[in-house]
Design a protein around this motif. Structure first.
Motif, PDB file in Angstrom:
ATOM      1  N   LEU A  57       0.830  -1.201   0.000  1.00 41.11           N
ATOM      2  CA  LEU A  57       0.000   0.000   0.000  1.00 41.11           C
ATOM      3  C   LEU A  57       0.862   1.247   0.000  1.00 41.11           C
ATOM      4  O   LEU A  57       0.591   2.214  -0.733  1.00 41.11           O
ATOM      5  N   ASP A  58       1.900   1.256   0.816  1.00 41.29           N
ATOM      6  CA  ASP A  58       2.789   2.413   0.844  1.00 41.29           C
ATOM      7  C   ASP A  58       3.485   2.601  -0.496  1.00 41.29           C
ATOM      8  O   ASP A  58       3.639   3.728  -0.980  1.00 41.29           O
ATOM      9  N   HIS A  99       2.333   1.751  -3.385  1.00 43.47           N
ATOM     10  CA  HIS A  99       1.362   2.231  -4.364  1.00 43.47           C
ATOM     11  C   HIS A  99       1.132   3.729  -4.218  1.00 43.47           C
ATOM     12  O   HIS A  99       0.973   4.450  -5.205  1.00 43.47           O
ATOM     13  N   VAL A 100       1.089   4.218  -2.979  1.00 44.28           N
ATOM     14  CA  VAL A 100       0.908   5.648  -2.767  1.00 44.28           C
ATOM     15  C   VAL A 100       2.151   6.418  -3.180  1.00 44.28           C
ATOM     16  O   VAL A 100       2.077   7.496  -3.790  1.00 44.28           O
ATOM     17  N   HIS A 138      -5.348  10.309  -1.340  1.00 43.09           N
ATOM     18  CA  HIS A 138      -4.523   9.373  -0.566  1.00 43.09           C
ATOM     19  C   HIS A 138      -5.307   8.102  -0.240  1.00 43.09           C
ATOM     20  O   HIS A 138      -4.786   6.982  -0.366  1.00 43.09           O
ATOM     21  N   ASP A 139      -6.551   8.237   0.173  1.00 43.14           N
ATOM     22  CA  ASP A 139      -7.355   7.055   0.493  1.00 43.14           C
ATOM     23  C   ASP A 139      -7.618   6.204  -0.736  1.00 43.14           C
ATOM     24  O   ASP A 139      -7.610   4.961  -0.658  1.00 43.14           O
ATOM     25  N   SER A 189      -4.338   4.358  -2.229  1.00 42.59           N
ATOM     26  CA  SER A 189      -3.649   3.413  -1.353  1.00 42.59           C
ATOM     27  C   SER A 189      -3.769   1.980  -1.858  1.00 42.59           C
ATOM     28  O   SER A 189      -2.990   1.121  -1.460  1.00 42.59           O
ATOM     29  N   THR A 190      -4.732   1.704  -2.691  1.00 39.36           N
ATOM     30  CA  THR A 190      -4.909   0.364  -3.244  1.00 39.36           C
ATOM     31  C   THR A 190      -5.348   0.484  -4.693  1.00 39.36           C
ATOM     32  O   THR A 190      -5.854   1.528  -5.120  1.00 39.36           O
TER      33      THR A 190
END
Length: 405
Positions: A135-136, A138-139, A170-171, A174-175
């Motif tokens: 997730l990190d 991807h962001v 950001h939300d 995240s994926t």
């Protein structure tokens, strides 16, 4: 032996007859007395028994006291012993041997199931840790920190809207797997920075996902007349389909920016609604749509001017206060706005307009003298509420003023 005549027994002498009569009477009287004593004793015993029975019957009839149960007449079973409670016998562990030939005490060994359980815990922990790291990653790929610095540096007076935009991005980023696309609708008066934020977002996403996955659609430019509506509808649908398909292959999220939505005809709004609809395929769910318009700007202006004293103290949230009313208004305008995130933009104060002048003059190579900037800012018109001044046109005329220098 002498033989006596029977007649002699009957006719004896008078003395003999007297002695014999006395003996016989004595025997008879003793027997009579014994019988009398026995009868008297029997009568006394019978009378006593009758008296006892009559007295017991009389007492039972006269008694009114309740009967009380006692344990005197209760017969306890022979095997019952209340004094000593039964103790449960502890069952001794028995060791079962497979056969009588081999009898060895089993040794205490560590269960293999515990090792498997520990291994399972380690695997689950590594999977969770790997998911968080992904997730990190991807962001990080979209460089939202760089975008935040750019918005802070170039967008003035819209801190709340800027924070909401970055939070939604950001939300969502995240994926890669989503159940619906992200649709942000920016609303506000003219010149408050809506289109400027759209240009900054397009510029940033072009640098991270490429030009082919970013669309900037200006309604008055791409579809200027009513005769072009059928062609515009077809081209828009085909272009969006091509971009989301390409993005699905590259595992990236495309960005679509539609400016001047208030001029968009209903046919284009219907096409855009069908594309954003949740019933589409998975590739349509991984996309970001930015809608920019000045729908509802009059009411936003009135609200800001009426609550200017509260907004300056930091206790008023423009998004929370205006979103319910704005949503009702936009849903009546078109059903496209049913599933969008609304972000109203506030009016710009005079200090924000001066910041716009300083930034634009620096870009054009002019030295931003403070007195010069104040003089240019005074040439614009403002709403005056107490000590506060809100620009009528925001920073829209700043570029034209600087070009005249």
């Amino acid at each position: 032996m002498d033989q006596h005549d029977p007649a002699d027994r009957l006719t004896g002498s008078p003395m003999e007859m007297k002695e014999n009569g006395t003996a016989t009477f004595a025997q008879f009287s003793s027997s009579i007395r014994a019988m009398v004593r026995i009868r008297q004793k029997y009568q006394v015993m019978k009378k006593r028994k009758v008296e006892l029975m009559s007295a017991h019957s009389y007492m039972s009839q006269r008694s009114t006291s309740p009967k009380i149960f006692t344990f005197e007449n209760v017969q306890t079973p022979v095997n019952f012993s209340p004094a000593s409670p039964r103790k449960r016998k502890k069952r001794k562990g028995r060791v079962l041997y497979p056969s009588s030939s081999l009898r060895a005490v089993p040794t205490k060994e560590r269960s293999q199931a515990k090792n498997c359980l520990y291994l399972l815990f380690i695997i689950v922990f590594l999977q969770i840790y790997n998911a968080i790291e992904n997730l990190d990653d991807h962001v990080i790929k979209y460089d939202l920190e760089g975008l935040e610095k750019t918005l802070k540096r170039e967008v003035f007076g819209q801190q709340e809207a800027r924070e909401h935009i970055l939070g939604h991005l950001h939300d969502y980023l995240s994926t890669y797997v989503h159940n619906k696309p992200l649709v942000l609708s920016l609303h506000g008066p003219t010149g408050v920075g809506k289109s400027h934020i759209g240009r900054l977002l397009a510029q940033h996403f072009r640098s991270v996902v490429g030009d082919r996955l970013v669309m900037q659609y200006f309604v008055l430019h791409h579809c200027p007349t009513d005769e072009d509506i059928p062609r515009c509808t077809k081209d828009l649908n085909a272009q969006i389909t091509e971009m989301v398909t390409q993005a699905e292959e590259e595992e990236k999220i495309p960005l679509f920016i539609f400016d001047e939505v208030e001029h968009m005809p209903s046919e284009l709004l219907d096409t855009l609604r069908d594309v954003i609809d949740l019933q589409n395929n998975n590739e349509y769910l991984n996309a970001i749509y930015i809608l920019i318009s000045n729908l509802g700007h009059d009411d936003i202006t009135k609200f800001v001017l009426h609550n200017s004293s509260v907004s300056t103290s930091g206790r008023l949230s423009l998004t929370q206060e205006l979103t319910p009313w704005l949503r009702n208004y936009l849903q009546r305008y078109h059903s496209l706005f049913l599933e969008v995130e609304l972000l109203p933009f506030t009016l710009l104060e005079k200090s924000h307009v001066m910041d716009c002048f300083i930034d634009e003059m620096s870009r054009e190579g002019f030295y931003p003298d403070r007195s010069h900037v104040e003089r240019l800012a005074e040439e614009l018109s403002y709403y005056t509420v107490g000590e506060l001044e809100f620009s009528h046109s925001g920073c829209r005329q700043v570029v034209a003023k600087v070009n005249l220098l």
